[in-house]
Design an enzyme around this catalytic site. Structure first.
Site, PDB file in Angstrom:
ATOM      1  N   ASP A 171       0.283  -1.267  -0.362  1.00  0.00           N
ATOM      2  CA  ASP A 171      -0.048   0.386   0.033  1.00  0.00           C
ATOM      3  C   ASP A 171       0.981   1.228  -0.057  1.00  0.00           C
ATOM      4  OD1 ASP A 171      -2.062   2.029   0.870  1.00  0.00           O
ATOM      5  OD2 ASP A 171      -3.372  -0.212   0.855  1.00  0.00           O
ATOM      6  N   ASP A 229       3.620   1.815  -5.022  1.00  0.00           N
ATOM      7  CA  ASP A 229       1.984   2.416  -5.322  1.00  0.00           C
ATOM      8  C   ASP A 229       1.884   1.804  -6.755  1.00  0.00           C
ATOM      9  OD1 ASP A 229       0.871   4.315  -6.976  1.00  0.00           O
ATOM     10  OD2 ASP A 229       2.819   6.259  -7.001  1.00  0.00           O
ATOM     11  N   VAL A 230       0.618   1.666  -6.960  1.00  0.00           N
ATOM     12  CA  VAL A 230       0.275   0.352  -7.494  1.00  0.00           C
ATOM     13  C   VAL A 230       0.891   0.326  -9.332  1.00  0.00           C
ATOM     14  CG1 VAL A 230      -1.622  -0.822  -6.840  1.00  0.00           C
ATOM     15  CG2 VAL A 230      -2.490   0.596  -7.970  1.00  0.00           C
ATOM     16  N   ASN A 281      -5.888  -5.230  -5.791  1.00  0.00           N
ATOM     17  CA  ASN A 281      -7.633  -4.528  -4.960  1.00  0.00           C
ATOM     18  C   ASN A 281      -7.723  -2.611  -4.770  1.00  0.00           C
ATOM     19  OD1 ASN A 281      -9.378  -4.690  -2.932  1.00  0.00           O
ATOM     20  ND2 ASN A 281      -7.254  -3.510  -2.325  1.00  0.00           N
ATOM     21  N   TYR A 292     -14.349   5.658 -13.371  1.00  0.00           N
ATOM     22  CA  TYR A 292     -14.462   4.966 -12.560  1.00  0.00           C
ATOM     23  C   TYR A 292     -15.074   3.353 -13.307  1.00  0.00           C
ATOM     24  CZ  TYR A 292     -14.696   1.588  -8.159  1.00  0.00           C
ATOM     25  OH  TYR A 292     -15.017   0.372  -8.062  1.00  0.00           O
ATOM     26  N   LYS A 339     -13.032   0.250 -14.727  1.00  0.00           N
ATOM     27  CA  LYS A 339     -13.172  -1.103 -13.737  1.00  0.00           C
ATOM     28  C   LYS A 339     -13.506  -2.001 -14.960  1.00  0.00           C
ATOM     29  CE  LYS A 339     -12.525  -0.645  -9.576  1.00  0.00           C
ATOM     30  NZ  LYS A 339     -11.038  -1.515  -8.877  1.00  0.00           N
ATOM     31  N   THR A 383     -16.564   0.787   2.803  1.00  0.00           N
ATOM     32  CA  THR A 383     -15.600   0.850   3.277  1.00  0.00           C
ATOM     33  C   THR A 383     -15.053   2.350   3.443  1.00  0.00           C
ATOM     34  OG1 THR A 383     -15.326   0.523   1.030  1.00  0.00           O
ATOM     35  CG2 THR A 383     -14.773  -1.492   1.809  1.00  0.00           C
TER      36      THR A 383
END
Ligand code: NAD
Length: 258
Positions: A37, A63-64, A90, A155, A159, A192
């Site tokens: 993360d 950092d993805v 994720n 978004y 996705k 979340t």
């Protein structure tokens, strides 16, 4: 015996929300887990919590959206555990944005949600191949890959990209005869921090309406998603390749978006 005993798993975005639940469950079921993360303090708290329950975990700053960070994370997995068996892509962000959103915000969402999954999947396939490990890569997409709302332009697009990339990556592994499975998970709404932040920026009736859209009558809990990931991470799903697991309280099956 745990359901993923002796597997080495890396979970991105594991400092919070769904990623934290996934990491904790994989650890409870016997995996050694890399908590990856950008939120170091929170990530280290998750590591402490896993260790306090007798599990094995380590924090890795990642950092993805950074290819260099992926190199470092893969090197850690190999140096510390000798291999990588499970990658859960994720980490993600969900800022509200319509077709009037700035190109800068569009690029930011794509960079984390889609580029990040590409970089992670590529890095994991290379590492699994180099170490001869059997692997499972699980990409957390969303039901927003299948539908759109006025505020989810980037978004939904990101996705949707994750959903399709998953199938292409799965077919790559099959064509190369690699013992690596790639699948996607499509959560409905779970409360979340990410979702809370989104609904905090919207009129309150939007959250009430969203709950009402879930035929099951309530929102999901992070563990509802984590159990689906656990199945895909384990050998129980050894015949599951390029599939999409929808966990959404019936939302997509309903006319909730009509
Ligand atoms: P969250 O905001 O609670 O947690 C996301 C985590 O990702 C945080 O720990 C954050 O620090 C980390 N992160 C953000 N940018 C990062 C980066 N560049 N590199 C590494 N880590 C980064 O979010 P959440 O609700 O747990 O969502 C997790 C994933 O599930 C996301 O991909 C999200 O799109 C997806 N999802 C969530 C829901 C839901 O209802 N919660 C529904 C569908 C899909």
């Amino acid at each position: 015996m745990g359901r993923v005993s002796d597997k080495v798993a890396l979970v991105t975005g594991a400092a919070s929300g769904l990623g934290e639940a996934i990491a904790r469950l994989l650890a409870r079921e016997g995996a050694r887990v890399i908590i990856a993360d950008i939120a170091q303090a929170q990530g280290e708290q998750v590591v402490d919590a896993i260790r306090a329950q007798g599990g094995e975990a380590v924090y890795q700053s990642l950092d993805v959206a950074s290819a260099a960070d992926w190199e470092t994370a893969m090197a850690l997995a190999v140096a510390r555990y000798g291999r990588l068996n499970v990658l859960v892509n994720n980490a993600g962000i969900a800022p509200s944005g319509s077709m009037e959103m700035s190109f800068e915000l569009w690029r930011k969402v794509m960079g984390i949600n889609l580029d990040g999954v590409f970089l992670g999947t590529r890095a994991a396939i290379r590492t699994m191949q180099a170490t001869g490990a059997c692997g499972s890569i699980i990409n957390i997409s969303s039901i927003m890959a299948m539908v759109g709302q006025p505020t989810t332009a980037a978004y939904s697009a990101s996705k949707g990209g994750v959903r399709s990339l998953t199938k292409a990556a799965a077919m790559h592994c099959a064509a190369e005869k690699l013992p690596i499975r790639v699948n996607s998970v499509h959560p409905g709404t779970c409360l979340t921090p990410l979702v809370q932040a989104y609904y905090d920026s919207q009129p309150p009736e939007l959250l009430r309406a969203q709950i009402g859209r879930h035929p099951i009558g309530h929102l999901g809990e992070p563990d509802d998603i984590a159990y689906g990931v656990l199945y895909l991470a384990s050998d129980e799903s050894k015949f599951v390749l390029g599939s999409e697991l929808v966990i959404d309280g019936g939302l997509l099956a309903s006319d909730g978006f009509a």
